[in-house]
Write an enzyme that holds these catalytic residues in place. Structure first.
Site, PDB file in Angstrom:
ATOM      1  N   ARG A 164      31.398 -39.593 -17.439  1.00 47.42           N
ATOM      2  CA  ARG A 164      31.409 -38.281 -16.787  1.00 47.42           C
ATOM      3  C   ARG A 164      30.676 -37.231 -17.619  1.00 47.42           C
ATOM      4  O   ARG A 164      30.011 -36.346 -17.075  1.00 47.42           O
ATOM      5  CB  ARG A 164      32.849 -37.852 -16.537  1.00 47.42           C
TER       6      ARG A 164
ATOM      7  N   HIS B 287      33.848 -42.891  -9.666  1.00 44.76           N
ATOM      8  CA  HIS B 287      35.261 -42.556  -9.516  1.00 44.76           C
ATOM      9  C   HIS B 287      36.107 -43.801  -9.274  1.00 44.76           C
ATOM     10  O   HIS B 287      37.283 -43.696  -8.926  1.00 44.76           O
ATOM     11  CB  HIS B 287      35.457 -41.550  -8.379  1.00 44.76           C
TER      12      HIS B 287
ATOM     13  N   ASN C  32      34.539 -28.147 -16.205  1.00 46.52           N
ATOM     14  CA  ASN C  32      34.712 -28.847 -17.478  1.00 46.52           C
ATOM     15  C   ASN C  32      36.004 -28.507 -18.216  1.00 46.52           C
ATOM     16  O   ASN C  32      36.541 -29.335 -18.955  1.00 46.52           O
ATOM     17  CB  ASN C  32      33.532 -28.528 -18.403  1.00 46.52           C
TER      18      ASN C  32
ATOM     19  N   HIS D 137      27.776 -34.682 -16.266  1.00 45.94           N
ATOM     20  CA  HIS D 137      27.872 -33.222 -16.357  1.00 45.94           C
ATOM     21  C   HIS D 137      26.818 -32.634 -17.295  1.00 45.94           C
ATOM     22  O   HIS D 137      26.493 -31.451 -17.187  1.00 45.94           O
ATOM     23  CB  HIS D 137      29.281 -32.815 -16.805  1.00 45.94           C
TER      24      HIS D 137
END
Length: 316
Positions: free
Chosen positions: A70, A201, A103, A74
């Site tokens: 992740r 996910h 975040n 990001h």
């Protein structure tokens, strides 16, 4: 049986050939500066060092593989893949992206990145960028969880600034489908990339306040839920089966089927991936390489940080 085996082998060979062509074109798109062999001469053990640290870290924290994957996502969606998400506050010059809503209390794994950087600096000082650490960590994390492997293109350099405005516009759990599609198009990713990358996910956890159920049974808002309640620690295509059953944890996942526009865009891809894990794995690998090519700093741009949390002082 032998005939089907031959067809399967042929399919793998055709994918390998296609993926090799894609990697070559991706490198060209990135100014011919990114290469899977970038560190072969200067830091030949880079991949093994990153893998070793992650293997150790996940013993104590099984969430780490999903968290590291992740972080790469990001990072790349803000300013391109330049390691900006790793920077701490150094006000007034640098305001950290770690504090934006997408975040804050969510992005994690920073101490593991620190440990990877420390190990790499001991082995080959000043060579491997923090941006490349995130790219390598994402691939290794997925593979360790049972997912696909791919040749990571390397040679990124680290940014020396953050972009709070862009970080505030990261894809989020409550975006409707058209907003998600636009955010992906803004970085040259299409609907197949959207559906494939959302498939990350399939492992990891999320705070219940972000789920479709929005915390039940008196749960605290920060209580953790498995993103995939069937195989939560395995990178597989069960995530898409959950979508077909209407059991996606996140609103931004289920909209890929439930949104009125999904039938002509994302829904057919969800059905494809639900029925064919190899298809999902192949497209996920391609999409990760594409994402890793979002506006990388190469050549003399940026720097190779000594510490992933702060820009170098003058003289480095």
């Amino acid at each position: 049986m032998a005939a089907s085996s031959r067809f399967a082998s042929l399919g793998l060979l055709l994918f390998a050939a296609h993926f090799a062509v894609f990697l070559a074109s991706a490198g060209a798109a990135a100014g011919s500066s990114l290469s899977s062999t970038f560190y072969d001469a200067l830091c030949p053990r880079a991949h093994d060092i990153v893998r070793h640290v992650i293997q150790d870290a996940r013993v104590a924290d099984p969430r780490i593989p999903a968290s590291l994957n992740r972080l790469h996502f990001h990072d790349c969606f803000v300013n391109g893949c330049d390691g900006s998400i790793l920077l701490d506050d150094e006000l007034p010059a640098i305001q950290s992206e770690k504090h934006v809503p997408a975040n804050k209390n969510s992005a994690r794994g920073f101490p593991v990145v620190d440990a990877i950087k420390s190990a790499l600096e001991k082995a080959c000082p000043g060579i491997v960028s923090c941006a490349d650490i995130l790219a390598l960590a994402a691939e290794i994390s997925v593979e360790l969880a049972g997912g696909p492997r791919w040749r990571v293109l390397l040679g990124r350099r680290d940014g020396t600034t953050t972009n709070i405005q862009s970080a505030n516009n990261l894809p989020n759990f409550f975006d409707p489908l058209n907003v998600l599609q636009q955010k992906f198009r803004n970085v040259n990713l299409d609907d197949t990339d959207l559906v494939a990358l959302q498939g990350a996910h399939t492992f990891g956890k999320v705070q219940c306040q972000f789920t479709r159920q929005n915390c039940t049974g008196g749960q605290a808002r920060g209580a953790l839920e498995n993103l995939d309640r069937v195989t939560p620690k395995v990178f597989d295509n069960e995530y898409y089966a959950n979508l077909l059953r209407g059991r996606a944890q996140l609103p931004s996942d289920q909209v890929m089927l439930s949104d009125p526009a999904a039938a002509a865009t994302t829904a057919p891809i969800v059905h494809r991936f639900a029925g064919n894990q190899r298809d999902f794995f192949q497209n996920f690998a391609v999409s990760m390489v594409k994402m890793g090519n979002i506006s990388p700093l190469t050549g003399s741009a940026g720097e190779i940080r000594k510490n992933c949390r702060r820009v170098n002082r003058r003289g480095y």
